[in-house]
Each structure stands twice: as structure tokens, then as C-alpha cells.
Design a protein around this motif. Structure first.
Motif, mmCIF file in Angstrom:
data_model
loop_
_atom_site.group_PDB
_atom_site.id
_atom_site.type_symbol
_atom_site.label_atom_id
_atom_site.label_comp_id
_atom_site.label_asym_id
_atom_site.label_seq_id
_atom_site.Cartn_x
_atom_site.Cartn_y
_atom_site.Cartn_z
ATOM 1 N N ALA A 156 0.847 -1.186 0.000
ATOM 2 C CA ALA A 156 0.000 0.000 0.000
ATOM 3 C C ALA A 156 0.889 1.245 0.000
ATOM 4 C CB ALA A 156 -0.900 -0.007 1.231
ATOM 5 N N ASP A 157 0.287 2.409 -0.194
ATOM 6 C CA ASP A 157 1.060 3.653 -0.204
ATOM 7 C C ASP A 157 1.749 3.896 1.137
ATOM 8 O OD1 ASP A 157 0.294 4.170 -2.801
ATOM 9 O OD2 ASP A 157 -1.442 5.383 -2.208
ATOM 10 N N ARG A 158 1.107 3.490 2.214
ATOM 11 C CA ARG A 158 1.667 3.612 3.558
ATOM 12 C C ARG A 158 1.760 2.215 4.166
ATOM 13 N NH1 ARG A 158 1.704 7.901 1.399
ATOM 14 N NH2 ARG A 158 1.174 9.959 2.260
ATOM 15 N N PHE A 159 2.853 1.917 4.812
ATOM 16 C CA PHE A 159 3.071 0.569 5.349
ATOM 17 C C PHE A 159 4.016 0.624 6.528
ATOM 18 C CE2 PHE A 159 5.865 1.606 1.839
ATOM 19 C CZ PHE A 159 7.112 1.418 2.385
ATOM 20 N N GLU A 196 2.220 9.407 10.350
ATOM 21 C CA GLU A 196 1.088 8.541 10.683
ATOM 22 C C GLU A 196 1.555 7.298 11.436
ATOM 23 O OE1 GLU A 196 -1.607 8.070 7.162
ATOM 24 O OE2 GLU A 196 -0.037 9.250 6.193
ATOM 25 N N MET A 197 0.668 6.793 12.267
ATOM 26 C CA MET A 197 0.938 5.593 13.043
ATOM 27 C C MET A 197 -0.180 4.586 12.808
ATOM 28 S SD MET A 197 3.742 6.537 14.698
ATOM 29 C CE MET A 197 3.936 5.436 16.099
ATOM 30 N N ARG A 204 2.012 -1.699 20.619
ATOM 31 C CA ARG A 204 2.352 -0.292 20.535
ATOM 32 C C ARG A 204 2.182 0.174 19.095
ATOM 33 N NH1 ARG A 204 8.281 1.294 22.398
ATOM 34 N NH2 ARG A 204 8.748 0.164 20.475
ATOM 35 N N PRO A 205 1.628 1.367 18.843
ATOM 36 C CA PRO A 205 1.437 1.850 17.468
ATOM 37 C C PRO A 205 2.746 1.820 16.681
ATOM 38 C CG PRO A 205 0.287 3.270 19.016
ATOM 39 C CD PRO A 205 1.131 2.329 19.849
ATOM 40 N N ALA A 206 2.643 1.445 15.411
ATOM 41 C CA ALA A 206 3.832 1.342 14.552
ATOM 42 C C ALA A 206 3.860 2.494 13.555
ATOM 43 C CB ALA A 206 3.818 0.009 13.812
ATOM 44 N N ARG A 207 5.042 3.009 13.305
ATOM 45 C CA ARG A 207 5.219 4.101 12.355
ATOM 46 C C ARG A 207 4.914 3.612 10.935
ATOM 47 N NH1 ARG A 207 5.490 9.280 13.212
ATOM 48 N NH2 ARG A 207 6.971 8.873 14.925
#
Length: 224
Positions: A156-159, A196-197, A204-207
Motif C-alpha cells: 500500500a502507499d503507507r506501510f 502517521e501511526m 504499541r502503534p507502529a510508524r
């Protein structure tokens, strides 16, 4: 000397996609002879009035229910020339393309040939010796992701970096050491972190990261 007759030219498309962290190939069930009812790559004859790209666009839409313009990366793979072996109607030259489909691309629409994604480690028997084409495509893709940024075509565009590693492992068919992978990949300067996370469950949220370029580029050094 016998009269020269040029062999027909066919075109086949190998559409690759990651599903549940496994590499899949899009196949269709043939609706007519030869090989009626068998699984095969979507393909067609090239007419005198169209280019190879136009023929590939046509057959992917009509048989596989996908659009070439939705693919993230499309390249010509190989030209197979095996008289009367690959095609029961006689000598035919087959030009094969492979395409990488990202998660953002629409899934196939239903057609009369029942387009279906199969995991590469669970492929059915295929017509026209298409298994050889798929084997060659996987070999090429495994090599390609080691010296280019081609892996972007499956993401995807963000991963997250975890998703990136999972994509490499799916293509290579083996596990990679997490720490070593991240260190080597980030040194290539192919991606950048976003603001974004991603929050998944109790973790824990991932970058989230993105590729600097959404087009094929060669690496400054092989990623190994």
C-alpha cells in the motif's frame, strides 16, 4: 522451399498480489477448448491492429476482471518459443508479462472464466505449460527485489516496516532476521517515515512509511 507462414503471437499476463502475507497468482478457468475447464494465465492472441500492451489490457479485463492501469508495476517477462508444445494448435510465440498488484487495487470482477488468486505454494495444474511461466516469473521477481525497489508494487502507499519485511519474506519464500533486515533496508534510503501511526490490537502503534518513488529504480547496491 515451403511457403513462409509467420506463427501467431499470444500474450499472457501474470498478476501477482499479496494476500494474508502470501504471494498469490491470478488464474482463470478456461471456458472453451483447448484445455476447457483447466486453470491458466489470462491470455489471448494479438490482432494485427493492436499493440502488445493493448492486447494485455483487453485480455486482463475480459478474462481476469482486472485493469492493467490499476497495476503498480508491469514489465515484459519473457518470450517463449516452443513449437507445438505450448499450444496444441501449432507453433505459437507467447509473450509473457508480469504485473504487481498492490492492496489498493480492486480485486477481480467476476467473468465467465472465474478469475481466482492462488498462493504460489498451492497452485493447481495449469494449461499450456503456464506453470513454467509462473516459475520463471517468481524467480525473476525474487531477483528483482534484491537490486531494485520493485517490492513497492505489492504494498500500500503507507506501510509499516513489519509489513515491508512480510512482503519480502512472501516473495523470497523464507524468513528474515528482523533487526538485520531493517538495518540493511533503511540504509538504502528508499523509504521515509510519515507522521502517521498504525494501531493494531494491544501492540504499541507502529510508524507508517512510504517509498520515496512509486516507480522502478535500481539500488545503489544489492540488498542482501
Amino acid at each position: 522451399m515451403s511457403e513462409y507462414v509467420s506463427p501467431p503471437i499470444t500474450i499472457d499476463g501474470i498478476v501477482c498480489r499479496l494476500i494474508d502475507n502470501r504471494l498469490h497468482i491470478l488464474l482463470v478457468r478456461r471456458s472453451h477448448e483447448p484445455f476447457k475447464g483447466e486453470w491458466a494465465l489470462p491470455g489471448t492472441y494479438i490482432s494485427r491492429e493492436e499493440t502488445m500492451t493493448a492486447a494485455l489490457t483487453r485480455t486482463l479485463k475480459a478474462k481476469a476482471g482486472v485493469r492493467l492501469k490499476d497495476m503498480s508495476l508491469v514489465e515484459q517477462l519473457y518470450t517463449f518459443d516452443t513449437p507445438a508444445v505450448r499450444h496444441p494448435n501449432g507453433h505459437a510465440i507467447s509473450v509473457v508479462y508480469y504485473a504487481l498488484s498492490s492492496p489498493r487495487a480492486p480485486m477481480p470482477k467476476a467473468t465467465g472464466e472465474h478469475p481466482t488468486f492462488f498462493a504460489v505454494d498451492a497452485l493447481p495444474a495449469m494449461a499450456y505449460q503456464h506453470a513454467d511461466s509462473v516459475t520463471y516469473a517468481i524467480k525473476r521477481l525474487r531477483s528483482k527485489i534484491m537490486y531494485t525497489n520493485a517490492i513497492f508494487g505489492l504494498l500500500a502507499d503507507r506501510f509499516t516496516l513489519t509489513e515491508l519485511q512480510a512482503a519480502y519474506e512472501a516473495v523470497l519464500g523464507k524468513s528474515l532476521d528482523k533487526r538485520n533486515f531493517r538495518k540493511k533496508f533503511l540504509q538504502l534510503d528508499l523509504v521515509e517515515p510519515t507522521t502517521e501511526m498504525l494501531k493494531e490490537g494491544a501492540h504499541r502503534p507502529a510508524r507508517l512509511y512510504r517509498f520515496l518513488q512509486q516507480k522502478l529504480v535500481a539500488l545503489s547496491r544489492n540488498f542482501e
